[in-house]
Design an enzyme around this catalytic site. Structure first.
Site, PDB file in Angstrom:
ATOM      1  N   CYS A   1      -2.719  -3.037   8.561  1.00  0.00           N
ATOM      2  CA  CYS A   1      -2.363  -1.720   9.101  1.00  0.00           C
ATOM      3  C   CYS A   1      -1.942  -1.862  10.571  1.00  0.00           C
ATOM      4  CB  CYS A   1      -3.521  -0.749   8.970  1.00  0.00           C
ATOM      5  SG  CYS A   1      -4.393  -0.860   7.384  1.00  0.00           S
TER       6      CYS A   1
ATOM      7  N   CYS B   1       0.832  -1.215   0.000  1.00  0.00           N
ATOM      8  CA  CYS B   1       0.000   0.000   0.000  1.00  0.00           C
ATOM      9  C   CYS B   1       0.861   1.258   0.000  1.00  0.00           C
ATOM     10  CB  CYS B   1      -0.935   0.008   1.203  1.00  0.00           C
ATOM     11  SG  CYS B   1      -0.079   0.039   2.784  1.00  0.00           S
TER      12      CYS B   1
HETATM   13 FE1  FES Z   1      -1.534   0.608   4.219  1.00  0.00          FE
HETATM   14 FE2  FES Z   1      -3.427   0.772   5.968  1.00  0.00          FE
HETATM   15  S1  FES Z   1      -3.663   0.621   3.840  1.00  0.00           S
HETATM   16  S2  FES Z   1      -1.313   0.612   6.355  1.00  0.00           S
END
Ligand code: FES
Length: 141
Positions: free
Chosen positions: A102, A33
């Site tokens: 996360c 991400c």
């Molecule tokens: Fe990357 Fe939450 S989407 S840490």
């Protein structure tokens, strides 16, 4: 979708910032991400006296780093190691499945800062490993 606690820690994150004379600084990043989390710990007499964070990431990453700093302040190093991503999620009354990673980043950021502390002071912290997501220093700004 998100608990009230997650929303609260996202809207009003605790302990945002830096500790200038930090004992340990950990920076981790999730390659998928692209989110980055940096944690600063002030450690005295084996106790975490203060913790601050800077997170460049999603709302859940902000909320998990906020609660992780709250959980870790006042704890011993060994107790701090016990603050897993599960503990972080429980303290937030849960996270949606797609956001579990996360909370892993929050656990890893704590470990990364403890690792930095152990390296700087040349001590071995039993049970601590350098997180794979550790990206070294100076990348969080
Ligand atoms: Fe990357 Fe939450 S989407 S840490």
């Amino acid at each position: 979708m998100y608990s009230e606690k997650v929303m609260d820690h996202f809207m009003n994150p605790r302990n945002v910032g830096e500790i200038i004379d930090a004992s340990g600084i950990g920076t981790v990043g999730n390659a998928k991400c692209g989110d980055i989390m940096k944690v600063f710990l002030k450690i005295e007499n084996n106790t975490i006296k203060d913790a601050k964070f800077k997170t460049f990431g999603c709302g859940a990453a902000v909320a998990t780093s906020s609660i992780a700093t709250e959980l870790v302040i006042g704890k011993s190093i060994q107790e701090a190691l016990g603050i897993t991503n599960k503990a972080v999620m429980e303290a937030l009354d849960g996270l949606p499945p797609a956001k579990v990673h996360c909370s892993c980043l929050a656990e890893e950021a704590l470990h990364s800062a403890l690792w930095d502390y152990s390296e700087k002071n040349n001590i071995l912290i039993e049970g601590l490993e350098k997180p794979k997501t550790d990206i070294g220093h100076g990348h969080a700004e």
